[in-house]
Design an enzyme around this catalytic site. Structure first.
Site, PDB file in Angstrom:
ATOM      1  N   GLY A 110      55.900  90.958   8.405  1.00 55.63           N
ATOM      2  CA  GLY A 110      55.475  92.310   8.046  1.00 55.63           C
ATOM      3  C   GLY A 110      55.875  92.610   6.618  1.00 55.63           C
ATOM      4  CD  GLN A 138      59.592  95.435   2.981  1.00 56.47           C
ATOM      5  OE1 GLN A 138      58.611  95.393   3.705  1.00 56.47           O
ATOM      6  NE2 GLN A 138      60.600  94.592   3.119  1.00 56.47           N
ATOM      7  CB  CYS A 151      64.696  93.602   6.182  1.00 55.88           C
ATOM      8  SG  CYS A 151      63.665  94.636   5.115  1.00 55.88           S
ATOM      9  CG  LEU A 152      60.314  89.644   3.902  1.00 55.40           C
ATOM     10  CD1 LEU A 152      58.826  89.797   3.613  1.00 55.40           C
ATOM     11  CD2 LEU A 152      60.736  88.180   3.814  1.00 55.40           C
ATOM     12  CG  HIS A 165      61.337  96.278  10.277  1.00 54.41           C
ATOM     13  ND1 HIS A 165      62.575  95.662  10.362  1.00 54.41           N
ATOM     14  CD2 HIS A 165      60.938  96.129   8.978  1.00 54.41           C
ATOM     15  CE1 HIS A 165      62.904  95.184   9.167  1.00 54.41           C
ATOM     16  NE2 HIS A 165      61.931  95.451   8.315  1.00 54.41           N
ATOM     17  CD  GLU A 166      57.063  95.911   8.250  1.00 53.43           C
ATOM     18  OE1 GLU A 166      57.320  96.421   7.143  1.00 53.43           O
ATOM     19  OE2 GLU A 166      57.548  94.829   8.624  1.00 53.43           O
ATOM     20  CG  HIS A 220      60.384  99.046   5.242  1.00 53.57           C
ATOM     21  ND1 HIS A 220      61.498  98.933   4.442  1.00 53.57           N
ATOM     22  CD2 HIS A 220      60.298  97.877   5.923  1.00 53.57           C
ATOM     23  CE1 HIS A 220      62.059  97.733   4.645  1.00 53.57           C
ATOM     24  NE2 HIS A 220      61.349  97.076   5.544  1.00 53.57           N
TER      25      HIS A 220
END
Ligand code: GNR
Ligand code: NI
Length: 174
Positions: free
Chosen positions: A46, A51, A94-95, A136-137, A140
């Protein structure tokens, strides 16, 4: 298509609420394509627009099995319209918070209302990793990170570790 740079925690933009898109135009579609390319290259399942420093309510995800054909999903102005009472626990990463993995409990299933890449209003229901990833997204987009679900002691340790990692990386590129 272009691969974009992924911001790393701590960064103020990861703590900022993103703005609604409303009009899905070619610029938004190009952004979605670039986000998918960036996500697959990372690799991640994702990626949310904040981000990559774009403060718009857009995310992409693909939770298909590695061996299966890709199933890219793009959601614009997503809203959770229903969440199950039942929860599930996944080890999340998480990236934007590299090398940190923690078990997080969230609703096991969610229904999400969103605009697709043609600007059409749609609804989709997710379970398993898809449900976890979609939540999760969407977090963000509200400036929320998975480490916010941890206790404050654990979270501060992660923050210290990330600050140190960033300092070391800055030195390397001097
Ligand atoms: O690549 C990712 N994997 C992942 C694993 C468990 C729960 C959530 C995720 S999302 C993450 C990519 C990312 O940081 N998206 O914002
Ligand atoms: Ni993330």
């Amino acid at each position: 298509m272009a691969k974009l740079e992924i911001l790393e925690y701590p960064d103020d933009r990861l703590r900022t609420k993103a703005a609604p898109v409303v009009a899905v135009d070619d610029e938004v579609r190009t952004l979605v394509d670039d986000m998918l390319e960036t996500m697959y290259a990372a690799p991640g399942v994702g990626l949310a627009a904040p981000q990559i420093g774009v403060m718009k309510r857009i995310f992409v995800m693909d939770v298909a099995d590695k061996e299966a054909p890709p199933e890219p999903v793009a959601m614009i102005d997503p809203q959770v319209v229903w969440a199950s009472e039942e929860t599930s626990t996944y080890e999340e990463g998480c990236l934007s918070i590299p090398e940190i993995y923690e078990e997080i409990t969230r609703p096991a299933r969610v229904r999400v209302k969103f605009l697709d890449r043609d600007g059409a209003e749609r609804e989709a229901e997710f379970d398993g990793l898809g449900a976890t990833c979609a939540q999760h997204e969407i977090d963000h987009l509200d400036g929320k990170l998975f480490i916010d679900y941890l206790g404050s002691v654990k979270r501060s340790l992660i923050t210290q570790k990330m600050k140190k990692l960033k300092r070391e990386r800055a030195k390397e590129t001097d």
